[in-house]
Write an enzyme that holds these catalytic residues in place. Structure first.
Site, short mmCIF file in Angstrom:
data_model
loop_
_atom_site.label_atom_id
_atom_site.label_comp_id
_atom_site.label_asym_id
_atom_site.label_seq_id
_atom_site.Cartn_x
_atom_site.Cartn_y
_atom_site.Cartn_z
N CYS A 97 1.37 -1.32 -0.44
CA CYS A 97 -0.07 0.28 0.02
C CYS A 97 0.81 1.18 0.34
O CYS A 97 0.60 2.25 -0.08
CB CYS A 97 -1.35 -0.14 0.68
SG CYS A 97 -0.10 0.06 2.98
N THR A 98 2.27 1.15 0.70
CA THR A 98 3.02 2.61 0.05
C THR A 98 3.17 3.24 -0.62
O THR A 98 2.52 4.60 -0.53
CB THR A 98 4.40 2.09 0.45
OG1 THR A 98 4.37 1.54 1.29
CG2 THR A 98 5.04 2.97 0.84
#
Length: 363
Positions: A97-98
């Site tokens: 998800c970064t």
């Protein structure tokens, strides 16, 4: 006292004829929920060594493919699970998800949508296309659905899935509304080849951010006290690094439960303010309130990033597992730092089970 979600969640995992493919499996929170909903994880893939070891320890029946998804063909993933194209009932996963998290917005290349890790979403879609499962379930930070630099990625995700023939729905879900003792928000996207799936209705209700009204007929949000209160006196669960020291550690005991560093500001009326208003992240010196759900459990907290226990210490591994609704006997492989990252990045199994069960009804 109400039962903890980690007690209630699903019970036994049983052998199923509904095979599922898991990508970016991590610690297996999504996988555990999926199996409790009646599927069988036929093959799991992740690049992290500790996460793969955790998957093998808790899913001994599942072949675990360790490595970067970009190095594996869909055919090789299917072969590892004993599957052919069209055999899988479900594809699940949460690409890292970064690239879509708001915590990275200070980086120009992320704001511009040029994070190379965002391409992992393409590989999820590649496997979806080439494996052709009956249904799919994808989870990510709710920032993916923001109308900012992420908009093009989110629109590509929805458009591609629909072009492949899937009936697609999406929703930002607050985990606390489904019995998880945590105010964790994530976006879920799911689709089915058969018909349009529907998300399960919330089972719990309560305040959240600007929310002032909710269905009072629902059960109240599960609190941290209900989830981990019985673990607090357990001296055998103590950890060497649970004490908060250093420059700001001595401030934690003065902060009331449920509050953070803002307690020490002039706007809050502190006689000797130490911080400017909104000069730090919300989670800075954030302390749990035993009468409320937990804020989001962090995967990589800094030395003064909460949530901290109301007893003015860091949360223990057994406690963060409970707050994420993992069973007490679920084995996490790796160092303490690695375990925090694995659990903090996971989908709460209790929430995953409810969503996967509703998806199976649309298949």
């Amino acid at each position: 006292m109400r039962r903890r979600p980690s007690d209630e969640a699903g019970g036994e995992r049983r052998v199923s004829d509904l095979p599922a493919i898991s990508l970016f499996g991590g610690a297996g929170g999504l996988d555990l929920g999926v199996e409790r909903a009646g599927y069988r994880i036929a093959v799991a893939l992740d690049y992290d060594r500790d996460s793969c070891a955790t998957l093998r320890a808790n899913f001994p029946h599942t072949p675990v493919v360790e490595g970067d998804i970009r190095a594996f063909t869909t055919k090789s993933i299917l072969k590892a699970g004993g599957l052919a194209r069209g055999d899988a009932a479900l594809l699940v996963g949460g690409p890292p998800c970064t690239p879509f998290s708001k915590s990275g917005n200070w980086l120009e290349y992320k704001r511009a949508g040029r994070d190379p890790e965002a391409s992992l979403l393409d590989h999820y879609l590649r496997v979806l296309d080439e494996a052709r499962p009956c249904a799919f379930l994808l989870e990510n930070v709710y920032g993916l659905a923001y109308k900012n630099h992420n908009a093009a990625w989110f629109e590509k995700l929805l458009t591609t899935c629909r072009s492949l023939g899937y009936h697609v729905v999406q929703r930002i879900i607050l985990a606390a509304d489904y019995g998880v003792p945590q105010r964790r928000q994530r976006v879920f996207v799911m689709g089915s080849l058969e018909r349009e799936p529907t998300f399960p209705a919330p089972t719990h209700g309560g305040a959240h951010e600007t929310r002032k009204e909710w269905d009072r007929s629902l059960r109240p949000h599960v609190t941290t006290g209900e989830a981990i209160g019985d673990l607090t006196p357990r001296l055998d669960l103590g950890e060497p690094e649970e004490h908060v020291n250093g420059r700001y550690g001595h401030l934690l005991p003065g902060i009331p439960p449920g509050e953070n560093y803002l307690f020490y500001t002039d706007k809050r009326g502190h006689s000797s303010p130490l911080f400017e208003w909104r000069s730090r992240y919300w989670s800075f010196l954030l302390k749990l309130d035993p009468l409320q759900p937990s804020p989001t459990i962090q995967a990589q907290p800094g030395p003064y990033v909460g949530p901290f226990h109301w007893d003015n210490r860091r949360l223990r591994l057994a406690e963060i597992k409970r707050l994420q609704t993992f069973p007490d006997d679920y084995e996490i492989i790796g160092s303490r730092r690695s375990a925090q990252r694995q659990i903090g990045n996971a989908v709460p199994p209790f929430l995953a089970e409810q969503i996967a069960r509703s998806l199976s009804e649309a298949a």
